[in-house]
Write a protein that holds these residues in place. Structure first.
Motif, short mmCIF file in Angstrom:
data_model
loop_
_atom_site.label_atom_id
_atom_site.label_comp_id
_atom_site.label_asym_id
_atom_site.label_seq_id
_atom_site.Cartn_x
_atom_site.Cartn_y
_atom_site.Cartn_z
N THR A 5 0.82 -1.21 0.00
CA THR A 5 0.00 0.00 0.00
C THR A 5 0.86 1.26 0.00
O THR A 5 0.49 2.25 -0.62
CB THR A 5 -0.96 0.03 1.20
N GLU A 6 2.00 1.24 0.66
CA GLU A 6 2.88 2.39 0.67
C GLU A 6 3.48 2.64 -0.71
O GLU A 6 3.64 3.78 -1.13
CB GLU A 6 4.03 2.18 1.66
N PHE A 13 1.30 1.37 -11.74
CA PHE A 13 2.36 0.38 -11.71
C PHE A 13 2.17 -0.58 -12.88
O PHE A 13 1.16 -0.55 -13.58
CB PHE A 13 2.41 -0.37 -10.37
N ILE A 14 3.18 -1.40 -13.13
CA ILE A 14 3.16 -2.35 -14.24
C ILE A 14 3.34 -3.76 -13.68
O ILE A 14 4.16 -3.98 -12.79
CB ILE A 14 4.29 -2.05 -15.24
N SER A 44 -11.31 5.68 -5.20
CA SER A 44 -11.26 4.27 -4.82
C SER A 44 -9.84 3.92 -4.40
O SER A 44 -8.90 4.62 -4.76
CB SER A 44 -11.68 3.40 -6.01
N SER A 45 -9.69 2.83 -3.68
CA SER A 45 -8.35 2.37 -3.33
C SER A 45 -7.84 1.35 -4.34
O SER A 45 -6.72 0.86 -4.23
CB SER A 45 -8.35 1.75 -1.93
N GLY A 46 -8.66 1.05 -5.36
CA GLY A 46 -8.30 0.05 -6.35
C GLY A 46 -7.59 0.62 -7.58
O GLY A 46 -7.38 1.82 -7.71
N HIS A 47 -7.23 -0.28 -8.47
CA HIS A 47 -6.57 0.05 -9.73
C HIS A 47 -7.30 -0.65 -10.87
O HIS A 47 -8.01 -1.63 -10.65
CB HIS A 47 -5.12 -0.44 -9.72
N GLU A 68 11.02 0.46 -9.51
CA GLU A 68 10.49 -0.12 -8.27
C GLU A 68 8.97 -0.36 -8.32
O GLU A 68 8.43 -1.02 -7.44
CB GLU A 68 10.86 0.70 -7.04
N ARG A 69 8.29 0.17 -9.35
CA ARG A 69 6.86 -0.09 -9.48
C ARG A 69 6.56 -1.01 -10.67
O ARG A 69 5.47 -0.98 -11.22
CB ARG A 69 6.09 1.21 -9.55
#
Length: 74
Positions: A5-6, A13-14, A44-47, A68-69
């Motif tokens: 989450t951080e 991100f990929i 939302s907290s989603g992707h 890093e992502r």
């Protein structure tokens, strides 16, 4: 270790889905994208997936995603 989450909350991100794959589309073998870009969903907290390609460097540059992502399948 940084928590998921951080690192990813509110950020694109990929994901690397592993080996390159192909599919038959209209009787023709076609490359299927190996890398998926996930973008945060507003309010939302989603992707959600916004683009899939077999060109990692292009996706990283287009969406400004650092190493890093990029999440690799292991």
């Amino acid at each position: 270790m940084v928590k998921w989450t951080e690192l990813m909350n509110g950020k694109a991100f990929i994901t690397d889905l592993g080996e390159n794959q192909t599919a038959i589309i209209d009787d023709e073998e076609t490359a299927v994208g190996r890398y998926a870009v996930w973008s945060p969903v507003k309010n939302s907290s989603g992707h959600q997936v916004v683009e899939v390609s077999d060109r990692l460097e292009m996706l990283m540059e287009k969406y400004k995603i650092p190493d890093e992502r990029v999440c690799y399948l292991s």
